[in-house]
Design a protein around this motif. Structure first.
Motif, PDB file in Angstrom:
ATOM      1  N   GLU A 186       0.830  -1.211   0.000  1.00  0.00           N
ATOM      2  CA  GLU A 186       0.000   0.000   0.000  1.00  0.00           C
ATOM      3  C   GLU A 186       0.862   1.257   0.000  1.00  0.00           C
ATOM      4  O   GLU A 186       0.541   2.258  -0.630  1.00  0.00           O
ATOM      5  CB  GLU A 186      -0.944  -0.002   1.211  1.00  0.00           C
ATOM      6  N   ILE A 187       1.959   1.196   0.764  1.00  0.00           N
ATOM      7  CA  ILE A 187       2.856   2.350   0.820  1.00  0.00           C
ATOM      8  C   ILE A 187       3.457   2.596  -0.563  1.00  0.00           C
ATOM      9  O   ILE A 187       3.495   3.731  -1.062  1.00  0.00           O
ATOM     10  CB  ILE A 187       3.954   2.128   1.877  1.00  0.00           C
ATOM     11  N   LEU A 188       3.889   1.536  -1.217  1.00  0.00           N
ATOM     12  CA  LEU A 188       4.436   1.676  -2.570  1.00  0.00           C
ATOM     13  C   LEU A 188       3.395   2.285  -3.505  1.00  0.00           C
ATOM     14  O   LEU A 188       3.703   3.118  -4.346  1.00  0.00           O
ATOM     15  CB  LEU A 188       4.901   0.313  -3.105  1.00  0.00           C
ATOM     16  N   ARG A 189       2.189   1.863  -3.325  1.00  0.00           N
ATOM     17  CA  ARG A 189       1.109   2.389  -4.161  1.00  0.00           C
ATOM     18  C   ARG A 189       0.966   3.901  -3.935  1.00  0.00           C
ATOM     19  O   ARG A 189       0.855   4.672  -4.882  1.00  0.00           O
ATOM     20  CB  ARG A 189      -0.206   1.674  -3.817  1.00  0.00           C
ATOM     21  N   ASP A 190       0.986   4.313  -2.640  1.00  0.00           N
ATOM     22  CA  ASP A 190       0.861   5.744  -2.332  1.00  0.00           C
ATOM     23  C   ASP A 190       2.051   6.527  -2.882  1.00  0.00           C
ATOM     24  O   ASP A 190       1.916   7.682  -3.294  1.00  0.00           O
ATOM     25  CB  ASP A 190       0.768   5.955  -0.814  1.00  0.00           C
ATOM     26  N   LEU A 191       3.209   5.891  -2.861  1.00  0.00           N
ATOM     27  CA  LEU A 191       4.414   6.566  -3.358  1.00  0.00           C
ATOM     28  C   LEU A 191       4.514   6.513  -4.883  1.00  0.00           C
ATOM     29  O   LEU A 191       5.469   7.007  -5.470  1.00  0.00           O
ATOM     30  CB  LEU A 191       5.666   5.922  -2.758  1.00  0.00           C
ATOM     31  N   ASN A 205       5.378  -1.985  -7.561  1.00  0.00           N
ATOM     32  CA  ASN A 205       5.500  -3.045  -6.546  1.00  0.00           C
ATOM     33  C   ASN A 205       5.571  -4.421  -7.191  1.00  0.00           C
ATOM     34  O   ASN A 205       5.414  -5.425  -6.519  1.00  0.00           O
ATOM     35  CB  ASN A 205       4.364  -2.962  -5.524  1.00  0.00           C
ATOM     36  N   GLU A 206       5.829  -4.450  -8.506  1.00  0.00           N
ATOM     37  CA  GLU A 206       5.852  -5.777  -9.143  1.00  0.00           C
ATOM     38  C   GLU A 206       7.059  -6.602  -8.708  1.00  0.00           C
ATOM     39  O   GLU A 206       7.098  -7.802  -8.944  1.00  0.00           O
ATOM     40  CB  GLU A 206       5.779  -5.665 -10.680  1.00  0.00           C
ATOM     41  N   LEU A 207       8.025  -5.940  -8.060  1.00  0.00           N
ATOM     42  CA  LEU A 207       9.178  -6.713  -7.603  1.00  0.00           C
ATOM     43  C   LEU A 207       8.849  -7.517  -6.342  1.00  0.00           C
ATOM     44  O   LEU A 207       9.602  -8.388  -5.943  1.00  0.00           O
ATOM     45  CB  LEU A 207      10.369  -5.788  -7.336  1.00  0.00           C
ATOM     46  N   MET A 208       7.728  -7.161  -5.719  1.00  0.00           N
ATOM     47  CA  MET A 208       7.324  -7.955  -4.551  1.00  0.00           C
ATOM     48  C   MET A 208       6.945  -9.352  -5.038  1.00  0.00           C
ATOM     49  O   MET A 208       6.136  -9.498  -5.945  1.00  0.00           O
ATOM     50  CB  MET A 208       6.115  -7.310  -3.869  1.00  0.00           C
ATOM     51  N   SER A 209       7.528 -10.343  -4.414  1.00  0.00           N
ATOM     52  CA  SER A 209       7.217 -11.702  -4.870  1.00  0.00           C
ATOM     53  C   SER A 209       5.858 -12.115  -4.323  1.00  0.00           C
ATOM     54  O   SER A 209       5.395 -11.607  -3.320  1.00  0.00           O
ATOM     55  CB  SER A 209       8.284 -12.671  -4.392  1.00  0.00           C
ATOM     56  N   LYS A 210       5.253 -13.034  -5.035  1.00  0.00           N
ATOM     57  CA  LYS A 210       3.980 -13.575  -4.568  1.00  0.00           C
ATOM     58  C   LYS A 210       4.219 -14.385  -3.300  1.00  0.00           C
ATOM     59  O   LYS A 210       5.290 -14.974  -3.119  1.00  0.00           O
ATOM     60  CB  LYS A 210       3.400 -14.519  -5.631  1.00  0.00           C
TER      61      LYS A 210
END
Lengths: 524, 412, 156
Positions: free
Chosen positions: C137-142, C146-151
């Motif tokens: 969510e923070i990445l989204r706000d910034l 965030n696609e580097l976040m792994s599943k």
């Protein structure tokens, strides 16, 4: 498609059970021109509203002693007239202080509490009535079927959603937060007053195996508040002529619709072959054919006794056997030689509903022993003096008292045979504390434990709702997934009792909804 | 199920109740003989029992099935004794086939489903008397069987522990039994049962098996197990009797085209994922479903799926080009579109064909039967040899032997 | 009750063991008042007595013991009322209601201040999901990718 026009069939539909739901279903089917036969095992119709003389000269009008959810659509449609000029007040007594008396529909005005407390109660009540109103949209139609949500279901969802939005985002959030809460936490959020909390705790759990602090206990209060009297949610009344007038009103509606009611006629078996019902075999061996069989009896009676288990799937019978349907309420009928006087209660309020509950904690503690198969030694109860509304129930000058007493578990560890006298004594002692001198005026007292209710009304578990009204046994799970929505795994066999959606209480909805569903010709 | 002797105190009671963890793997009644014959010490767990994967040589064990007589311990097979006045009616509601048509001293292969028509297991049903049956299967089902008994006058008893079982399969199996003194066994037709005296008790012999060959299955009480083994072993010496492990049997059963629960399909109770369950028609068991007989579990759902054509899968036999077994290979249509999965595959020593059992996603296997391929990954010294091989749907069994049904069997 | 030294003997000196117990039900208040040291010791005694019934001689093997009632848990690690999940896991405090309706998206009423403890969705237990979700969510706000976040799981 169900066929009604086959001339070779003597009856278009057979309804098993002449309780008010069976009669409502029969009346609705009959009014559409179908030839309907109602079969009732007892010697008179009425089901749990069957009256009886419990002491010489004293009559009880059956299990229910007031009306709080009779559905106006049902009565209008079936031409049933049950009204009263006066709304019943509710008085909450702790045997000591001045009573708290709620007037109007669930406390339009409240005596015995501060103005602030009364206002807090109204705030809570209005919130709960609004939320109950959202659930209410689902009561008058078959519950939505998983995997087969239809346009009408979507419309109901949409109108429920719209109802929420209209009130603003906060209301929607609050509904989704509160829906599955326990009534105690909600009461604590709004109220300070012991007996107001006691009342909502009692009303939420009456007839349900939950204590106020048990998760989801608020649902019981919602269910009560989905009921309405004269257009107002949460009210209650005794019709003119008393509760004894209720069964005859349903019977009249059925007979007017051309329904034939045969009493003293026990059904031995519902005839089914390879998933299709075709008639019934009576206990005496007579076979009656009909393309539609409506079981207005407890779901366990219908599927574990009347239908050959070989005709059902193992999973289905398993879920029905696992139905939680152990009753928790005892019904007391007392014959009194005069009208009793409850401490500090005005004479006019004696004609109302009297709740004996000191505090929410008392309700909770009364529940505790029930979890372990013991009755409460400090029970809470709801009392009505039925002969005040219907003088024919008692000799002149005398009075009857009816009480619904929590908690009295169906499976009592010590056995009801041995323990009933002790429980009766505890209840009568409780009455004496709240109405000093009442003991001396008792002519007779008749206590029906859930075990007695089971035997007297053929209700497995002695549960007047035909199964717990809890989240896991509501809507698409009432009584169980495969038989929700009035159709059952057996084609041509429908369920129309309190065990079906929306549940128990004198509403007429399960029976009326089932009949409408059958008439709609919807396939199972 | 078994009443425990009341413990002396709570602590002793707790200790007694957990003693089962000290025996993580059970031994079958024949264990003493198997361990004496085991040259490879190659065991696996069959329903919690120690069972041989192979005993001396997988290939030679297989040829014992096809050329002489192979003795295979089937004691770990789950066995239920079902008896009582309603036993036939009960089983007729439980299982797919019409049990009324199953004569006394006869066996039939059957399967059973849950309410949704999803297969719980398959197995063999033995009718030992008018009101007495034995149900043999791969998985345990006691809760389901007991719940199904509601409303029936029937007694259900698991006898896996107390009844020992042996399969004697192969061309000289009848000769071996005759040499062992079981005269009359030659008159048994396929799926017939007969009882013979053995020591102080009896042995029940049925002409059944999992090999598509001439063969018999023998059931005896646990106490008589070893003496029965010895009797057969002695008699079989001149008939080439060999004890075998599961690897050899598995080869024979694939040739026979038989399926194994939780290998070729996932049973409804084992499946965790919603799309893994299977209806009878989806695993080649449609022929077991009898819509004419009285109601049975899953009937409505199965017939509805047929009517609405909502069946999603189909089980087929495949013949694949080449000679590399396509175990767990993905099946493609037109080399591109995924069409299913191979659940079992071997090079068949008897058919001399590369065969497989596969589950396909309809309409593959129904509408699109041509242009099927399997992608085989053969790992050879840390390198995959990838092959796209043509596959053809063929009828099962892959191996059909006249001696399986010939009565009396030929003498070898 | 777990004995982690059976898996990792280095947690204790040779031959010794470490044992940890979670004990239900232990309310944040005792009959409406705060816990006292005496309450804590009495509670510990009750627990040891019960364990000793299952494991005779248990009491004599205790070299050292620490007892944390909800009071100690609150004081030491700041979990209010000692609730290890930072709030009951009941429906009115789950999903879109966690921790409270309107603030279930890891954002607080104060811009730039985020919440990611057990009190946020999906709740307590050592799983890291609230923190991971909050980071997304923070990445989204910034407006950062965030696609580097792994599943969490590629296959379940």
């Amino acid at each position: 498609m169900t066929s009604f026009d086959s001339a070779s069939k003597a009856y278009d539909a057979i309804v098993i059970g002449a309780g008010h739901n069976g009669l409502a279903a029969a009346a609705k089917l009959g009014a559409s021109g179908r030839k309907v036969l109602v079969l009732e095992a007892a010697n008179e119709p009425g089901g749990a509203m069957r009256g009886r003389e419990f002491a010489p000269g004293f009559r009880s009008a059956g299990l229910a002693h007031l009306i709080n959810r009779l559905d106006p659509d049902v009565t209008r449609d079936l031409g049933i007239r049950l009204t009263s000029s006066t709304a019943m007040p509710t008085s909450v007594l702790d045997g000591d202080k001045q009573p708290v008396v709620l007037h109007g529909a669930y406390g339009d005005s409240i005596d015995g509490v501060s103005a602030d407390e009364a206002a807090a109660f109204i705030r809570m009540r209005d919130k709960l009535i609004f939320q109950a109103g959202i659930l209410k949209r689902f009561l008058r139609r078959a519950s939505p079927q998983l995997g087969a949500i239809g346009m009408a279901d979507l419309a109901t969802f949409a109108s429920a959603g719209f109802g929420l939005i209209r009130k603003g985002r906060g209301e929607g959030r609050d509904f989704l937060r509160m829906m599955l809460m326990n009534v105690a936490d909600v009461a604590d959020e709004y109220l300070e007053h012991d007996r107001l909390k006691a009342l909502v705790a009692f009303d939420a759990t009456l007839g349900i195996h939950l204590g106020p602090r048990s998760p989801t206990s608020l649902l019981g209060l919602y269910y009560r508040l989905t009921g309405e009297v004269a257009g107002r949610a949460g009210g209650q009344f005794i019709p003119e002529g008393g509760m004894s007038a209720v069964a005859p009103a349903f019977i009249k509606a059925a007979e007017k619709a051309g329904v034939i009611i045969r009493c003293g006629t026990s059904v031995g078996r519902i005839v089914a072959d390879r998933g299709r019902a075709s008639g019934v075999i009576l206990a005496d061996g007579q076979e009656i054919a009909a393309p539609v069989i409506v079981a207005a009896v407890h779901p366990q009676t219908a599927f574990l006794q009347l239908v050959d288990p070989a005709e059902s799937g193992t999973g289905f019978t398993r879920s029905l056997r696992n139905l939680r349907t152990a009753g928790n309420v005892a019904k007391l009928d007392v014959a009194l030689d005069r009208i009793p006087s409850f401490l500090n209660l005005r004479p006019s309020d004696h004609a109302g509903r009297i709740v004996l509950a000191r505090s929410m904690e008392q309700v909770e503690r009364a529940f505790n022993p029930a979890k372990y198969g013991e009755f409460s030694t400090d029970p809470v109860m709801e009392i009505v003096l039925p002969s005040l509304a219907d003088a024919s129930l008692a000799p002149s000058g005398a009075c009857t008292l009816s009480a619904l007493v929590q908690y009295a578990p169906h499976k009592l560890k010590m056995g009801w045979e041995a323990s009933k006298p002790l429980f009766l004594k505890i209840i009568l002692d409780t009455l004496e504390r709240h109405a000093p001198g009442i003991s001396k005026s008792i002519v007779a007292a008749h206590l029906s434990t859930p075990a007695d209710i089971e035997a007297d009304y053929n209700l497995p578990g002695g549960h007047w709702h035909h199964g717990e009204l809890q989240a896991d046994q509501l809507l698409i799970n009432r009584p169980t997934g495969a038989a929700s929505g009035y159709t059952t795994p057996i084609e041509g066999l429908y369920l129309a009792s309190a065990g079906a959606h929306p549940g128990g209480g004198i509403s007429g909805l399960p029976g009326w909804n089932a009949a409408r569903h059958i008439l709609s010709g919807a396939r199972p | 199920m078994n009443a425990m002797t009341p413990p002396l105190n709570a602590t002793d009671g707790r200790r007694a109740a957990r003693s089962h963890i000290e025996t993580p793997r059970l031994e079958t009644p024949f264990h003493a003989r198997l361990i004496a014959l085991s040259e490879t010490n190659d065991w696996y767990s069959w329903s919690g029992y120690k069972a041989p994967h192979k005993l001396f040589d997988e290939e030679l064990e297989y040829f014992a099935i096809r050329s002489t007589a192979a003795l295979f311990d089937i004691s770990p097979m789950v066995k239920y004794r079902i008896s009582g006045p309603d036993a036939e009616r009960y089983l007729n509601r439980l299982t797919l086939r019409d049990v009324r048509k199953l004569g006394i001293n006869r066996v039939h292969y059957t399967a059973w489903c849950d309410d949704h028509g999803h297969v719980l297991d398959d197995g063999t049903l033995f009718r030992l008397g008018e009101d007495t049956f034995r149900l043999c299967c791969q998985e345990r089902h006691l809760p389901w069987l007991l719940d199904s008994a509601f409303g029936f006058s029937v007694d259900i008893h698991e006898e896996t522990e107390e009844i020992a079982g042996l399969a004697l399969q192969g061309p000289t199996s009848c000769a071996t039994l005759l040499a062992a003194g079981f005269s009359g066994v030659e008159r048994l037709k396929p799926f017939d049962i007969a009882s013979f005296p053995h020591e102080a008790g009896t042995v029940t012999i049925s002409r059944t098996g999992f090999t598509s060959d001439l063969g018999y299955e023998l059931f005896v009480s646990r106490a008589l197990a070893l003496s029965l083994w010895d009797r057969l072993w002695q008699a079989g010496k001149l008939h080439g009797i060999r004890a075998i492990g599961y690897a050899a049997l598995n080869t024979a059963r694939i040739e026979a085209g038989f399926i194994v629960a939780n290998t070729d399909f996932i049973t409804a109770e084992a499946a965790l994922r919603a799309d893994r369950v299977r209806m009878p028609d989806e695993i080649g068991l449609d022929w077991l479903v009898d819509p004419e007989k009285p109601n049975f579990n899953g009937r409505k759902a199965i017939l509805e799926a047929r009517r609405n054509q909502t069946l999603k899968h189909i089980l087929v036999g495949l013949e694949i080009e080449g000679n590399i077994p396509a175990e767990h290979a993905i099946v493609y249509h037109g080399k591109k579109r995924e069409a299913g999965l191979v659940t079992a595959a071997i090079w068949s020593p008897t058919a001399k064909r590369n065969i497989a059992i596969a589950t396909l996603d309809r309409p593959y296997g129904v509408k699109f039967n041509d242009d099927l391929w399997v992608e085989i990954y053969a790992l050879r010294e840390l390198r995959y040899q990838k092959m796209m091989k043509r596959a053809r749907i063929v009828p099962r069994p892959f191996v059909k032997l006249a001696r399986r049904t010939l009565t009396p069997p030929g003498t070898f | 009750m777990v004995i982690p030294t059976t898996l990792d003997p280095t947690m204790a000196s040779p031959g010794k063991h470490f044992m940890s117990c979670f004990v239900q039900y232990c309310p944040p208040k005792v009959e409406g008042r705060d816990w006292t040291d005496a309450d804590r010791d009495a509670f510990a005694e009750t627990v040891i007595k019960q364990i000793a019934e299952y494991s005779p001689g248990f009491r004599d093997r205790i070299v050292h013991m620490e007892v944390r009632t909800p009071r100690e848990i609150e004081n030491e690690v700041g979990l209010t009322e000692g609730n290890i999940f930072q709030g009951e896991l009941t429906f009115d405090q789950l999903l879109f209601n966690r921790p409270v309706p309107g603030y279930a998206q890891y954002r607080s009423p104060i811009d730039g201040l985020y919440i990611c403890g057990s009190s946020t969705h999906p709740g307590g237990g050592v799983m890291g999901a609230p923190g991971r979700n909050a980071a997304a969510e923070i990445l989204r706000d910034l407006k950062r990718p965030n696609e580097l976040m792994s599943k969490a799981h590629d296959v379940i």
